[in-house]
Write an enzyme that holds these catalytic residues in place. Structure first.
Site, PDB file in Angstrom:
ATOM      1  N   SER A   1       0.426  -1.191  -0.377  1.00  0.00           N
ATOM      2  CA  SER A   1      -0.017   0.545  -0.016  1.00  0.00           C
ATOM      3  C   SER A   1       1.061   1.277  -0.036  1.00  0.00           C
ATOM      4  O   SER A   1       1.982   1.314   0.578  1.00  0.00           O
ATOM      5  CB  SER A   1      -0.695  -0.341   1.145  1.00  0.00           C
ATOM      6  OG  SER A   1      -1.494   1.505   1.410  1.00  0.00           O
TER       7      SER A   1
ATOM      8  N   TYR B   1      -1.567  -0.674  10.346  1.00  0.00           N
ATOM      9  CA  TYR B   1      -1.222  -1.001   9.536  1.00  0.00           C
ATOM     10  C   TYR B   1      -0.453  -0.507   8.373  1.00  0.00           C
ATOM     11  O   TYR B   1       0.720  -1.359   7.747  1.00  0.00           O
ATOM     12  CB  TYR B   1      -2.819  -0.386   8.484  1.00  0.00           C
ATOM     13  CG  TYR B   1      -3.002  -0.480   7.601  1.00  0.00           C
ATOM     14  CD1 TYR B   1      -3.320  -2.115   6.642  1.00  0.00           C
ATOM     15  CD2 TYR B   1      -2.820   0.658   6.664  1.00  0.00           C
ATOM     16  CE1 TYR B   1      -3.259  -2.624   5.530  1.00  0.00           C
ATOM     17  CE2 TYR B   1      -3.010   0.445   5.077  1.00  0.00           C
ATOM     18  CZ  TYR B   1      -3.550  -1.134   4.976  1.00  0.00           C
ATOM     19  OH  TYR B   1      -2.927  -1.001   3.331  1.00  0.00           O
TER      20      TYR B   1
END
Length: 278
Positions: free
Chosen positions: A142, A155
């Site tokens: 990501s 995350y």
């Protein structure tokens, strides 16, 4: 086998065996559909067996139950499959909220799935690729693996780890003809972002966009690919920019949106699903 300009052996997608994790829905499912359309032999793996079997039946693929946190399950799947030409490590979770409020079990599950899931997969699949002298691994990370976001601390940590893991293993595997690419999407319209505010200046893409980027890495073998692609120089610039400049950009893009879901009920339902697999 031809050695192409990027230095890696070429192989045809038609007939190539492609194993995709978290492929019962979202990015993984779109990726499976794309590779199937290109004539690849697709293997859909997911912890949700119903989703895996449904997605596989729609495209004539194989389906396996796989909790990527379990090395034993990985070994069982690979022993049954034998050859894997392309591994797409896609399975992941994205809990959001204040760092101090996140339960330890959720943070542990995030690291286990988003980081150890990649490690287990690569250790299960890469030896066979190296023995054959060719193969390609795609780790779906990501842009949060380059840019910190308030409300996504663990995350962020998992995706920073995924980026570093991909870069280091790429160096190790290259002499054996095996390439590793890392795909870094911006916000994606999937279950992971459910309930969060998308748009409002933040580039947002669809699963099909990420799937196309994943498939392109088989040809380019690029080390990192941002989705959308025009963000590549921006993420590099932000990573090196002074903190004051980064704060300004964050304000323009509503950088605290992960702390304040647009749809709290929908977001709470997803967070509960993450807790249930912890």
């Amino acid at each position: 086998m031809r050695i192409l300009g990027h230095g890696y052996p070429d192989f045809d997608l038609k007939g190539a065996r492609v194993l995709i994790t978290g492929a019962g829905r979202g990015i993984g499912q779109s990726t499976a559909e794309l590779f199937a359309a290109k004539g690849s032999e697709v293997v859909i793996a997911d912890v949700d067996t119903v989703a895996a079997e449904t997605a596989a039946a729609a495209i004539g693929a194989q389906a396996y139950e796989l909790d990527v946190r379990s090395r034993g399950q990985w070994d069982k799947v690979i022993a049954d499959l034998g050859r894997v030409d392309i591994l797409v490590n896609n399975a992941g979770v994205m809990p959001a909220g204040p760092f101090l409020d996140e339960p330890d079990v959720v943070g542990q599950a995030t690291m286990d799935i988003n980081v150890w899931g990649l490690i287990h997969g690569m250790r299960a699949v890469a030896p066979g690729m190296i023995e054959r002298g060719h193969g390609h691994i795609v780790n779906v990370a990501s842009l949060a693996g380059k840019i910190p976001v308030a409300g996504l601390a663990v995350y962020n940590a998992s995706k920073f780890a995924a980026v570093g893991l991909s870069a280091a293993t790429r160096l190790e595997f290259a002499p054996q003809g095996v390439s590793v690419s890392c795909v870094l999407p911006s916000a994606v319209r999937t279950r992971l972002s459910s309930g969060l505010a998308l748009g409002h200046g933040m580039p947002t893409v669809d699963p099909e966009d990420v799937a196309a980027a994943i498939a392109r890495t088989v040809t380019t073998r690029k080390a990192e690919v941002a989705v959308p692609n025009y963000l590549a120089p921006i993420d590099v610039a932000l990573a090196a920019a002074p903190e004051r400049a980064v704060r300004l950009v964050r304000r323009l893009f509503d950088g605290d949106r992960a702390l304040h879901p647009a749809d709290e009920k929908t977001r709470a339902a997803y967070e509960e699903q993450v807790r249930s697999i912890s």
